[in-house]
Design an enzyme around this catalytic site. Structure first.
Site, PDB file in Angstrom:
ATOM      1  N   HIS A   1      82.892  -1.693 -36.684  1.00  0.00           N
ATOM      2  CA  HIS A   1      83.068  -0.447 -37.902  1.00  0.00           C
ATOM      3  C   HIS A   1      84.488  -0.422 -38.435  1.00  0.00           C
ATOM      4  O   HIS A   1      84.940   0.578 -38.639  1.00  0.00           O
ATOM      5  CB  HIS A   1      82.942   0.441 -37.181  1.00  0.00           C
ATOM      6  CG  HIS A   1      80.980   0.749 -36.780  1.00  0.00           C
ATOM      7  ND1 HIS A   1      80.027   1.010 -37.661  1.00  0.00           N
ATOM      8  CD2 HIS A   1      80.812   0.593 -35.889  1.00  0.00           C
ATOM      9  CE1 HIS A   1      79.048   1.291 -37.118  1.00  0.00           C
ATOM     10  NE2 HIS A   1      79.431   0.809 -35.879  1.00  0.00           N
TER      11      HIS A   1
ATOM     12  N   ASN B   1      73.616   4.918 -38.490  1.00  0.00           N
ATOM     13  CA  ASN B   1      73.714   3.952 -38.655  1.00  0.00           C
ATOM     14  C   ASN B   1      72.792   3.617 -39.604  1.00  0.00           C
ATOM     15  O   ASN B   1      71.586   4.638 -40.176  1.00  0.00           O
ATOM     16  CB  ASN B   1      73.403   2.593 -37.638  1.00  0.00           C
ATOM     17  CG  ASN B   1      74.385   2.497 -36.811  1.00  0.00           C
ATOM     18  OD1 ASN B   1      75.644   2.838 -37.277  1.00  0.00           O
ATOM     19  ND2 ASN B   1      73.945   1.455 -36.452  1.00  0.00           N
TER      20      ASN B   1
ATOM     21  N   HIS C   1      82.802  11.526 -32.860  1.00  0.00           N
ATOM     22  CA  HIS C   1      82.161  11.134 -30.953  1.00  0.00           C
ATOM     23  C   HIS C   1      80.455  11.551 -30.380  1.00  0.00           C
ATOM     24  O   HIS C   1      80.609  13.220 -31.218  1.00  0.00           O
ATOM     25  CB  HIS C   1      83.158  11.658 -30.494  1.00  0.00           C
ATOM     26  CG  HIS C   1      82.621  11.626 -28.562  1.00  0.00           C
ATOM     27  ND1 HIS C   1      81.779  11.693 -27.748  1.00  0.00           N
ATOM     28  CD2 HIS C   1      84.020  11.701 -27.795  1.00  0.00           C
ATOM     29  CE1 HIS C   1      81.686  11.199 -26.628  1.00  0.00           C
ATOM     30  NE2 HIS C   1      83.036  11.323 -26.398  1.00  0.00           N
TER      31      HIS C   1
HETATM   32  C1  HEM Z   1      72.827   3.409 -31.965  1.00  0.00           C
HETATM   33  C2  HEM Z   1      73.618   2.423 -31.443  1.00  0.00           C
HETATM   34  C3  HEM Z   1      75.123   2.827 -32.096  1.00  0.00           C
HETATM   35  C4  HEM Z   1      75.493   3.498 -33.811  1.00  0.00           C
HETATM   36  C5  HEM Z   1      74.243   4.479 -34.578  1.00  0.00           C
HETATM   37  C6  HEM Z   1      77.251   3.587 -33.619  1.00  0.00           C
HETATM   38  C7  HEM Z   1      77.497   3.988 -34.583  1.00  0.00           C
HETATM   39  C8  HEM Z   1      78.641   4.003 -35.302  1.00  0.00           C
HETATM   40  C9  HEM Z   1      79.130   3.892 -35.901  1.00  0.00           C
HETATM   41  C10 HEM Z   1      78.961   4.795 -37.272  1.00  0.00           C
HETATM   42  C11 HEM Z   1      80.995   4.204 -35.815  1.00  0.00           C
HETATM   43  C12 HEM Z   1      82.191   4.401 -36.729  1.00  0.00           C
HETATM   44  C13 HEM Z   1      82.467   5.314 -36.473  1.00  0.00           C
HETATM   45  C14 HEM Z   1      83.677   5.691 -37.421  1.00  0.00           C
HETATM   46  O1  HEM Z   1      83.605   5.683 -38.492  1.00  0.00           O
HETATM   47  O2  HEM Z   1      84.787   5.860 -37.306  1.00  0.00           O
HETATM   48  C15 HEM Z   1      80.685   3.829 -34.068  1.00  0.00           C
HETATM   49  C16 HEM Z   1      82.458   2.375 -33.831  1.00  0.00           C
HETATM   50  C17 HEM Z   1      82.156   2.176 -32.517  1.00  0.00           C
HETATM   51  N1  HEM Z   1      81.451   2.636 -31.579  1.00  0.00           N
HETATM   52 FE1  HEM Z   1      79.679   2.557 -32.443  1.00  0.00          FE
HETATM   53  N2  HEM Z   1      77.257   3.310 -32.314  1.00  0.00           N
HETATM   54  C18 HEM Z   1      76.158   2.796 -31.286  1.00  0.00           C
HETATM   55  C19 HEM Z   1      76.576   1.704 -30.346  1.00  0.00           C
HETATM   56  C20 HEM Z   1      77.397   2.022 -30.316  1.00  0.00           C
HETATM   57  C21 HEM Z   1      77.639   1.841 -28.608  1.00  0.00           C
HETATM   58  C22 HEM Z   1      76.571   1.305 -27.350  1.00  0.00           C
HETATM   59  C23 HEM Z   1      78.899   1.682 -27.515  1.00  0.00           C
HETATM   60  C24 HEM Z   1      79.702   1.197 -26.864  1.00  0.00           C
HETATM   61  C25 HEM Z   1      79.137   1.215 -25.514  1.00  0.00           C
HETATM   62  C26 HEM Z   1      79.541   2.138 -28.964  1.00  0.00           C
HETATM   63  C27 HEM Z   1      81.151   1.698 -29.499  1.00  0.00           C
HETATM   64  C28 HEM Z   1      82.099   1.988 -30.387  1.00  0.00           C
HETATM   65  C29 HEM Z   1      83.078   2.287 -30.389  1.00  0.00           C
HETATM   66  C30 HEM Z   1      84.448   1.367 -29.216  1.00  0.00           C
HETATM   67  C31 HEM Z   1      83.379   2.761 -31.858  1.00  0.00           C
HETATM   68  C32 HEM Z   1      85.424   2.329 -32.514  1.00  0.00           C
HETATM   69  C33 HEM Z   1      85.298   4.026 -32.486  1.00  0.00           C
HETATM   70  C34 HEM Z   1      86.975   4.124 -33.119  1.00  0.00           C
HETATM   71  O3  HEM Z   1      87.991   3.273 -32.580  1.00  0.00           O
HETATM   72  O4  HEM Z   1      86.737   5.304 -33.285  1.00  0.00           O
HETATM   73  N3  HEM Z   1      78.679   1.961 -30.613  1.00  0.00           N
HETATM   74  N4  HEM Z   1      79.817   3.882 -33.868  1.00  0.00           N
END
Ligand code: HEM
Length: 753
Positions: free
Chosen positions: A131, A203, A395
């Site tokens: 993202h 999402n 978070h």
């Molecule tokens: C339903 C499943 C998931 C959804 C809806 C989702 C949604 C998102 C969204 C919207 C962001 C962007 C946040 C922003 O705008 O700063 C994000 C970032 C991220 N997601 Fe997910 N994600 C999902 C699953 C996962 C899983 C399973 C993991 C790890 C085990 C993960 C790890 C991360 C990480 C590391 C970031 C970057 C955060 C940052 O650097 O601030 N995500 N996710």
């Protein structure tokens, strides 16, 4: 000296800008970069910083520990009329290093040089691991009160208004990648509630590729560019992605959503949002319910067509970002309703046979309607992209009292992952104190020190129990609105690396989605699979994915196989009996047209009164008119926004032809390849191309006067969604009606029925 009076000088600049604004009789097209038009000569009279643009907002001024400061937002930006060092010493010159004589050498003692370059050298921070490409905006959430029976979250009480910050994103691309790639979109919302921040990290698709967070690095490694050549950027049309999803078949449902029109949204404003996981709500009586969160866009779900998306990647890689900010600036504030599907909190955690802990499954809206609980309006753009959009940290564990998690194994892993990655991305543990992340609730957390500590904590006893700080902070009592972890019963079971048997069904809901689509949407899905698999190098991977498609639907499989030049395999499992969910289709309804763009082709000979009139009507319909002409500058007293050389059909939602422009002087193949062999043409070939593309992408087209002859030459006269008339007003009226259906769907010939 008058020239040194900053207040007077800034007043002059702002007043002259204001005069220029009032000079224009009609509203302005959004997108001007500054809050005042620039002068031709370099301004030399010192004055205070210009105010932000009216549509720009900033995070509220809160202390690092959540208290209101009362400090005006302006005080957070740069101050005073003069250039200074970071320590506030005024500087006379920033154009020349301090040298031993005009020909050097440069002196090490030049603090300004070293400070300027050192800071610049450290301006970049690591981009998000996923993202990375995103755009954020501020807004307000207003609760309807309809969730009060299921949750005690204070911000959901009737009429409560909560400030929010939303960040939309793509998943795969780097920070500088294009907006309109085929991908899932992030839709993360930070609600600054007075009971603690709530982050709904959602999402634009309701399911996920994997059921267990331990597979997240696998799917991301497979989907990101190949590690050897680092290509392709921001897309799934490559071998490693299809290698993984065809082997790890629980990804098939999400993959189907990505191959559908949902993978290429027209705009962030036309996306649905989904919390994906099931959450647990707790009401004032301590009763619990399971829920899924949904965002429903006021403008309806609307997507690009694939050719548009591909053209846009080159022509306007910032298309979604620009659309979001222009819409806010134009006053067409993006709006969504937040809704919940509510399920009884039973020990099985299932509803209508669907496992609510499986994030690869939806509950069709026909079985559990989405109940609206509040409205989100995005009404301010960021003032500083880095400070707000880049530094915001979401978070899934940021939950206020009344909202809790479930045991969904994907959600459980996410609870660990976000803060872990932010510790590196935002350099230390104090990122919750960055202005955009500051809570709007009192913070007393006993967390101390660390890089970039912003708070000046008093006292000597950041530990509990203590007597030296008088016992503060105290645990909240039940009546003090604390967060209470719901005491959910944990089933007696062995410690084991295994998923429930219900998680083994990987195809039935992919089939449900496919069968819920209209014929034209099914065509797009076939085209997307054929395109993506056609980009794969290895035949084994294509064959393996075709086998997955055979297990979803034989028609889909056969059509894709034909495009790939491969035989269609037979299903290896019985096809699931499923009831289609019409709510999943985005065709067949009517929606408001706010913030859409209407291109108007004009010439110097056009009747200016009519153009003024039509332009005002477009603004009055909450849309944005963009004049397209053979040259830049002005047509009469109206500014031209696009020329035949700079404009392209994909920038417009609909097209009006007020003229039949002859070839412009730059309609030369050597100057603009789009001009083709223009020499013998009577109409500028780029205008004909404009009409052909707009027609091909099933957008509404209108013409009056000589504009009608353009339709004749382009062969568009009389086809669906093409309107002509005597007056610009009437034609625009019909065009607006057509736009409410998003596209002229009849124009897409569907081979499936
Ligand atoms: C339903 C499943 C998931 C959804 C809806 C989702 C949604 C998102 C969204 C919207 C962001 C962007 C946040 C922003 O705008 O700063 C994000 C970032 C991220 N997601 Fe997910 N994600 C999902 C699953 C996962 C899983 C399973 C993991 C790890 C085990 C993960 C790890 C991360 C990480 C590391 C970031 C970057 C955060 C940052 O650097 O601030 N995500 N996710």
């Amino acid at each position: 000296m008058e020239s040194r009076n900053p207040a007077k000088a800034v007043k002059d600049v702002v007043e002259s800008a204001a005069e220029k604004v009032t000079e224009a009789l009609t509203p302005q097209v959004p997108g001007a970069p500054g809050s005042a038009p620039p002068s031709l000569a370099e301004p030399t009279t010192p004055h205070d910083p210009l105010p932000p643009k009216p549509e720009q907002g900033t995070p509220q001024t809160r202390t690092p520990t959540g208290a209101k400061t009362g400090t005006p937002a302006k005080a957070k930006g740069q101050q005073g009329a003069f250039l200074t060092t970071a320590q506030g010493a005024r500087l006379r010159d920033t154009d020349h290093s301090l040298k031993a004589g005009p020909r050097g050498p440069v002196l090490l003692q030049d603090h300004h040089l070293r400070e300027k370059i050192t800071h610049f050298d450290h301006e970049r921070i690591p981009e998000r691991v996923v993202h990375a490409r995103g755009a954020g905006a501020h807004g307000i959430f207003t609760a309807y009160g309809t969730a009060e029976n299921v949750t005690r979250a204070g911000f959901l009480r009737k009429g409560r208004e909560t400030e929010v910050f939303v960040r939309f994103s793509t998943v795969l691309g780097s920070r500088g990648s294009a907006d309109t790639v085929r991908d899932t979109r992030g839709f993360a919302t930070k609600f600054y509630t007075d009971e603690g921040t709530f982050d709904l990290v959602a999402n634009n698709m309701p399911v996920f590729f994997i059921q267990d967070a331990i597979k997240f690095p696998d799917i991301i490694h497979a989907a990101k560019p190949h590690p050897d050549r680092e290509i392709p950027q921001a897309q799934s049309a490559h071998d490693t992605f299809w290698d993984f999803v065809s082997l790890h078949t629980e990804a098939q449902h999400h993959t189907m959503w990505n191959m559908s029109d949902r993978g290429i949204p027209r705009s962030y404003r036309t996306m649905e949002g989904f919390g994906v996981h099931t959450f647990r709500l707790v009401n004032a009586a301590g009763e619990t319910a399971l829920v899924k969160f949904h965002w429903k866009p006021k403008l309806g779900v609307h997507s690009l067509v694939w050719e548009e998306a591909q053209l846009l990647n080159g022509i306007d890689p910032d298309f979604h970002r620009r659309d979001l900010y222009d819409a806010i600036e134009a006053g067409a504030f993006p709006e969504w309703e937040l809704g919940i599907q509510v399920f009884p909190d039973t020990p099985e955690e299932t509803f209508a046979g669907i496992d609510l802990l499986d994030p690869t499954k939806i509950v069709p809206e026909e079985l559990a309607p989405v109940q609206p609980i509040g409205k989100l309006v995005l009404n301010r753009t960021p003032t500083n992209f880095f400070a707000e959009t880049e530094q915001v940290a979401f978070h899934v564990g940021h939950l206020p009292p009344g909202i809790d998690v479930t045991n969904d194994p994907l959600l459980q892993g996410r609870l660990f992952s976000y803060v872990d990655t932010q510790l590196t991305r935002l350099a230390g543990p104090n990122f919750p104190q960055i202005p955009i992340n500051r809570p709007h609730a009192a913070v007393n957390d006993m967390l101390r020190d660390g890089f970039h500590q912003q708070a000046i904590h008093a006292g000597v006893a950041p530990y509990r129990p203590n007597s030296l700080d008088g016992g503060n902070p105290f645990p909240a009592g039940v009546d003090d609105h604390p967060f209470i972890d719901v005491p959910v019963q944990v089933a007696q079971a062995p410690k084991i690396r295994q998923s429930p048997a219900s998680f083994d069904d990987h195809f039935s809901q992919a089939r449900l989605f496919w069968l819920s689509m209209s014929p034209v949407e099914q065509e797009h899905i076939i085209r997307a699979y054929t395109f993506e698999l056609g980009k794969c190098y290895h035949q084994a991977i294509k064959e393996r994915q075709l086998q997955c498609l055979a297990n979803i639907d034989p028609v889909l499989c056969a059509q894709v196989a034909t495009g790939l030049g491969l035989p269609a395999p037979k299903p290896t499992i019985p096809l699931a009996e499923v009831e289609p969910s019409p709510a999943l289709s985005q065709v067949g309804r009517q929606w408001p047209v706010d913030g859409r763009t209407v291109g108007i082709v004009v010439t110097d000979d056009s009747d200016l009164d009519t153009i003024h009139h039509v332009r005002r009507a477009v603004f009055a319909a909450d849309m944005v008119p963009l004049l397209i002409a053979g040259h830049g500058g002005m047509i009469g007293d109206l500014p031209v926004q696009r020329t035949f050389a700079t404009g392209r059909s994909v920038e417009f939602d609909a097209l009006l032809l007020a003229a039949a422009p002859p070839p412009a002087p730059d309609a030369l193949p050597a100057r603009d390849a789009k001009a083709g062999a223009a020499n013998s043409a009577t109409i500028d070939p780029r205008v004909l191309l404009l009409v052909e593309e707009v027609w091909r992408h099933a957008k509404a087209i209108g013409a009056w006067g000589t504009g009608v002859t353009v339709l004749d030459q382009a062969g568009a006269t009389g086809s669906p969604g093409v309107v002509t008339g005597d007056s610009g007003d009437d034609v625009f009226d019909s065009l607006r009606q057509l736009m409410t259906q998003h596209r002229v769907w009849e124009r897409f010939p569907a081979s499936l029925s």
